[in-house]
Enzyme design. Structure first.
Site, PDB file in Angstrom:
ATOM      1  N   HIS A 160       0.683  -1.125  -0.131  1.00 50.74           N
ATOM      2  CA  HIS A 160       0.195  -0.020  -0.023  1.00 50.74           C
ATOM      3  C   HIS A 160       1.068   1.575  -0.121  1.00 50.74           C
ATOM      4  O   HIS A 160       2.076   1.467   1.357  1.00 50.74           O
ATOM      5  CB  HIS A 160      -1.109   0.055   1.147  1.00 50.74           C
ATOM      6  CG  HIS A 160      -2.001   1.234   1.469  1.00 50.74           C
ATOM      7  ND1 HIS A 160      -2.562   1.152   0.514  1.00 50.74           N
ATOM      8  CD2 HIS A 160      -1.622   2.277   1.242  1.00 50.74           C
ATOM      9  CE1 HIS A 160      -3.688   2.425   0.690  1.00 50.74           C
ATOM     10  NE2 HIS A 160      -2.860   2.824   1.318  1.00 50.74           N
ATOM     11  N   CYS A 161       1.112   2.207  -1.271  1.00 50.18           N
ATOM     12  CA  CYS A 161       1.237   3.593  -1.122  1.00 50.18           C
ATOM     13  C   CYS A 161       1.014   4.600  -0.471  1.00 50.18           C
ATOM     14  O   CYS A 161      -0.197   5.229  -0.661  1.00 50.18           O
ATOM     15  CB  CYS A 161       1.550   3.532  -2.426  1.00 50.18           C
ATOM     16  SG  CYS A 161       3.331   5.228  -3.133  1.00 50.18           S
ATOM     17  N   PRO A 162       1.248   5.267   0.233  1.00 54.66           N
ATOM     18  CA  PRO A 162       1.237   6.437   1.219  1.00 54.66           C
ATOM     19  C   PRO A 162       1.224   7.129   0.165  1.00 54.66           C
ATOM     20  O   PRO A 162       0.012   8.752  -0.066  1.00 54.66           O
ATOM     21  CB  PRO A 162       2.094   6.339   2.844  1.00 54.66           C
ATOM     22  CG  PRO A 162       3.321   6.243   2.183  1.00 54.66           C
ATOM     23  CD  PRO A 162       3.232   4.608   1.365  1.00 54.66           C
TER      24      PRO A 162
END
Length: 377
Positions: free
Chosen positions: A107-109
């Site tokens: 999951h890429c912030p």
């Protein structure tokens, strides 16, 4: 180690600020003073491609399993308690997105989105255009700085104070962005292209290496093999398993095969699609994200035990905390009764640092750092 942001909106705001501040200030205050029109057009085109690929990386869904998905035969039946559906191979439940993600990488912030099967090409194109743009910009900025330093005694009309100020600010900022994004890009290439693995699967492989070097891996593999193929549990194979357990040295590559690593070219095609569309903004992978081609080693044939262990579905230990080493209080106990080997399994304490939910790789990352909802695993 993945970044955790207190305010998620900053994950979009910070990259947008950096792209705008570095790109447009560099063009207006510096590049427009000495670059040709053709080179300025190229720079703006490259900058626009950053915006476009970033937009697609944010808004393209990574993909989720079809309702009522059914795993294939002789594969792990991994049920997601939150989606109430079976997860396809390589899929994980994202805690932030609250859904199962096909071929979840992390999951890429910075995109507020999972990087998964369908948007991985957009994510890689975004990284590529950032590297291409910042690399070109750093080269031109350094040339301009060298020119000014070499001609510092020349008339001041050759440059102005604003140019000097922005050169001082933008060169280290641009260099920092180029360095960090290049490291991430190389890490993605190393994982997906040269090894065929997502970042989560690379973490998983390192975990298996840890089990191997602590002599905890083989009991996992044998227990899961008997569970998956109970009809093959003959006295002959049990004797072979006993001999295998007593061997002092057996390489990790003789026990574990990552089935999705075929070769760099096939891996690239699987993740990025046709090479004709690698830089095309709408290029996408060719598959469905639920079933993947596998290498020859993963084909199950009733031969010797080590070859059959190599054909176990990924991860070969089932990705569950079920059994651990022969040493210590939480152990796979082996005793001999009436000439037969008896194996008693014990559950792993979830607080044990060797358990899957607690284990950390050399980067200090655990599953939750990639966004995986460990409660749904």
């Amino acid at each position: 180690m993945p970044v955790q942001l207190k305010w998620p909106f900053l994950g979009i705001a910070i990259p947008c600020f950096l792209i705008s501040f570095i790109g447009y200030n560099a063009h207006y205050f510096i590049l427009s003073n000495f670059l040709s029109t053709q080179k300025q057009i190229w720079f703006e085109f490259s900058l626009t491609m950053i915006w476009f690929s970033y937009y697609l990386a944010i808004y393209t869904l990574p993909g989720q399993p079809l309702p009522n998905f059914q795993p294939s035969k002789n594969s792990w039946k991994s049920y997601c308690k939150k989606c109430r559906n079976y997860k396809p191979e390589r899929a994980h439940h994202c805690k932030t997105c609250n859904q199962c993600v096909l071929a979840m990488d992390h999951h890429c912030p910075w995109t507020k989105n999972c990087v998964g099967y369908y948007n991985f090409p957009h994510f890689m194109r975004f990284l590529f255009w950032v590297i291409a743009t910042t690399g070109y910009l750093l080269y031109e900025l350094c040339l301009r700085a060298y020119f000014i330093l070499s001609n510092h005694n020349s008339p001041t009309y050759l440059w102005n104070k604003s140019e000097l100020i922005f050169l001082t600010i933008l060169i280290p900022m641009d260099g920092f962005i180029l360095l960090t994004i290049s490291i991430l890009f190389i890490r993605c290439l190393s994982n997906q292209i040269f090894c065929g693995r997502t970042q989560i699967e690379t973490w998983e492989y390192e975990r298996l290496e840890g089990l191997y070097y602590s002599k905890r891996l083989l009991p996992h593999l044998l227990a899961n093999f008997w569970e998956l193929y109970p009809e093959l549990r003959t006295r002959e194979l049990e004797d072979e398993a006993s001999r295998l357990s007593t061997r002092r040295r057996i390489g990790l590559d003789h026990l574990v095969n990552f089935p999705y690593d075929i070769d760099p070219w096939s891996n690239t095609i699987e993740f990025l699609g046709s090479p004709l569309f690698w830089l095309w903004p709408f290029g996408k992978p060719k598959g469905d994200g639920m079933f993947f081609p596998k290498n020859d080693i993963s084909e199950f044939e009733e031969t010797n035990l080590t070859d059959m262990l190599l054909a176990l579905p990924w991860p070969p230990d089932g990705g569950k905390d079920k059994v651990i080493s022969i040493d210590g209080p939480n152990a796979v106990e082996t005793t001999v009764r009436d000439g037969e080997q008896v194996i008693r399994k014990r559950l792993v304490d979830p607080r044990d640092p060797s358990s899957r939910t607690q284990w950390q790789n050399t980067w200090g990352e655990n599953l939750e750092d990639f966004g995986v909802d460990v409660d749904a695993e």
